[in-house]
Structures are given as C-alpha cells and as structure tokens.
Design a protein around this motif. Structure first.
Motif, short mmCIF file in Angstrom:
data_model
loop_
_atom_site.label_atom_id
_atom_site.label_comp_id
_atom_site.label_asym_id
_atom_site.label_seq_id
_atom_site.Cartn_x
_atom_site.Cartn_y
_atom_site.Cartn_z
N PRO A 60 55.43 38.57 25.89
CA PRO A 60 54.03 39.00 25.88
C PRO A 60 53.48 39.36 24.51
N HIS A 61 54.34 39.49 23.51
CA HIS A 61 53.86 39.82 22.16
C HIS A 61 53.23 38.62 21.46
N ILE A 62 53.44 37.42 21.98
CA ILE A 62 53.05 36.22 21.25
C ILE A 62 51.55 36.13 20.96
N PRO A 63 50.65 36.38 21.92
CA PRO A 63 49.22 36.26 21.59
C PRO A 63 48.80 37.17 20.44
N GLY A 64 49.30 38.40 20.43
CA GLY A 64 48.95 39.32 19.34
C GLY A 64 49.51 38.84 18.00
N ALA A 65 50.73 38.32 18.04
CA ALA A 65 51.32 37.79 16.81
C ALA A 65 50.52 36.60 16.30
N ASN A 66 50.04 35.77 17.22
CA ASN A 66 49.25 34.62 16.81
C ASN A 66 47.97 35.03 16.09
N GLU A 67 47.35 36.08 16.57
CA GLU A 67 46.13 36.56 15.90
C GLU A 67 46.43 36.94 14.46
N ARG A 68 47.53 37.62 14.27
CA ARG A 68 47.90 38.04 12.92
C ARG A 68 48.26 36.82 12.05
N ILE A 69 48.97 35.88 12.62
CA ILE A 69 49.32 34.66 11.89
C ILE A 69 48.06 33.92 11.44
N ALA A 70 47.10 33.81 12.34
CA ALA A 70 45.85 33.12 12.02
C ALA A 70 45.10 33.85 10.91
N GLN A 71 45.06 35.18 10.99
CA GLN A 71 44.36 35.97 9.98
C GLN A 71 44.99 35.81 8.60
N LEU A 72 46.32 35.80 8.56
CA LEU A 72 47.02 35.82 7.27
C LEU A 72 47.24 34.44 6.66
#
Length: 216
Positions: A60-72
């Motif tokens: 379940p952590h994946i969507p939040g991690a994706n947001e950070r990946i996209a931002q960075l």
C-alpha cells in the motif's frame, strides 16, 4: 581509434522498482553522453521474489512513493498503470521480469538499457504484467528484435537460470538497494550517484573518479 579500455559499469535495477523508473531518463542521458568511454551492463536485483512476489495491492505504500518519485525526477505514471494499481491484482514477480530482461538483452543487436526502459514503460505507463509472455513479444518488436526468438528465450530454463545468476551477482557486489550504479575500479567498486542524480551529476562523478585515478 582509441586504445583506452572502456570504463566498466554495472547498473543494478529491478523492473518493478519505481525509483529505478525515475532514475531511467537520467541514466540514459548519462550513458549516451559517455558512450565512447563506458561499457555498461544491466543486472536485475530481484526486489520481489519468493514470498515477496505478491499482488501490487499487498504494497500500500506504492502510490505515495510514486508521488514522491514523480516530484523528484519528473517521470510520469501512465493511465494503464494507475488502473492496474486500482485493480490491485497484478503480481509483481521480479524473477519473471528478470527472465524477460535476459530474453531481450540476449538477442543480437539488443541494448540492455533500452530493454530495461521498455520493460518499465510497459509496467509504469501501460500497466502490463511483466509475467506476460506477450509483453516480451511486443517489446521485442518495438526494439527491432526477433519476437519469436525473444518469446522462446523467455520460456527457456536457460533464461531463468541466467536471471537467477543476475540476482547472485548483484548480491556479490554488495548492492542493498535500487537503483545502484557501480563503477568497477582496480580496488573494487564505487557507487556513482543516487536515485535522483542528474545525467550531468553522474558524468561529474565519473570525471572526478578519473581525475583521482590519474593523480594517484
């Protein structure tokens, strides 16, 4: 023609690693800019194998991690991938994905880094399972490779054995996270950059190593 030996690098990645997807564009730019002086191999690390090869909904952590990946990193995640996340049923099996990379990179004329990127687009843009043999047929066609040969390789025990050898080699190199870019030196390996490094930063790190070696 230069007689200088190319610098050997190893890229340890996993096709189901979001940070590797984010790192991909910078690594491609770095590899293109330094093509005359580096020799790059791509190995799969095996992030989701054995008991960790589970449906994407189990993480379940994946969507939040994706947001950070996209931002960075600036990468975008496609509609197909977002639909796959919502559905949650696709099993992320890194052993299957690693076998697929072997099947692609082993074909004449193949570029392993291009193959890795194509696989990640299949998942992170289109939401296609990297356990689906048809995916590798399609990727082979996109990459200008023999689709029948790639499909046959994907189904072969030899490709699975080579994929497992990738996992062992990555562990032997001491890699503990992905993506990891290693420069092989006379004394071992040095890590170059990190998941959010730009192509210019990677080239600068390589130049610094060469300058330090020359001055040693």
């Amino acid at each position: 023609m230069s007689s200088v030996k190319p610098l050997r690098l190893t890229y340890a990645f996993d096709a189901y690693c979001g940070w590797c997807y984010g790192f991909g564009p910078a690594l491609h730019e770095f590899a293109a800019a330094n093509a005359e002086r580096i020799e790059l191999r791509v190995l799969s690390g095996g992030l989701f194998t054995g008991p960790r090869a589970l449906p994407v909904s189990a993480y379940p952590h994946i969507p939040g991690a994706n947001e950070r990946i996209a931002q960075l990193t600036g990468v975008t995640f496609g509609e197909g991938y977002r639909a796959a996340l919502t559905d949650g049923a696709v099993v992320m099996d890194s052993a299957d994905a690693a076998t697929g990379l072997v099947a692609l990179r082993s074909r004449p004329g193949a570029n392993a880094l291009d193959a890795a990127a194509a696989m990640q687009r299949a998942w992170y843009v289109d939401g296609r399972s990297l356990s689906d043999a048809e995916v590798y047929r399609d990727l082979a066609t996109d990459l200008g490779l023999d689709a029948d040969a790639v499909a046959a390789a994907y189904a072969s025990p030899a490709a699975r054995t080579e994929a497992e050898a990738d996992f062992l080699e990555v562990r032997r190199l001491g890699v503990d996270g992905y993506p990891t870019l290693l420069l092989h030196t006379a004394h071992g390996t040095d890590r170059l950059g990190g998941p959010v490094s730009s192509a210019d930063a990677l080239t600068h790190a390589l130049d610094q190593h060469l300058a330090a070696t020359a001055g040693a």
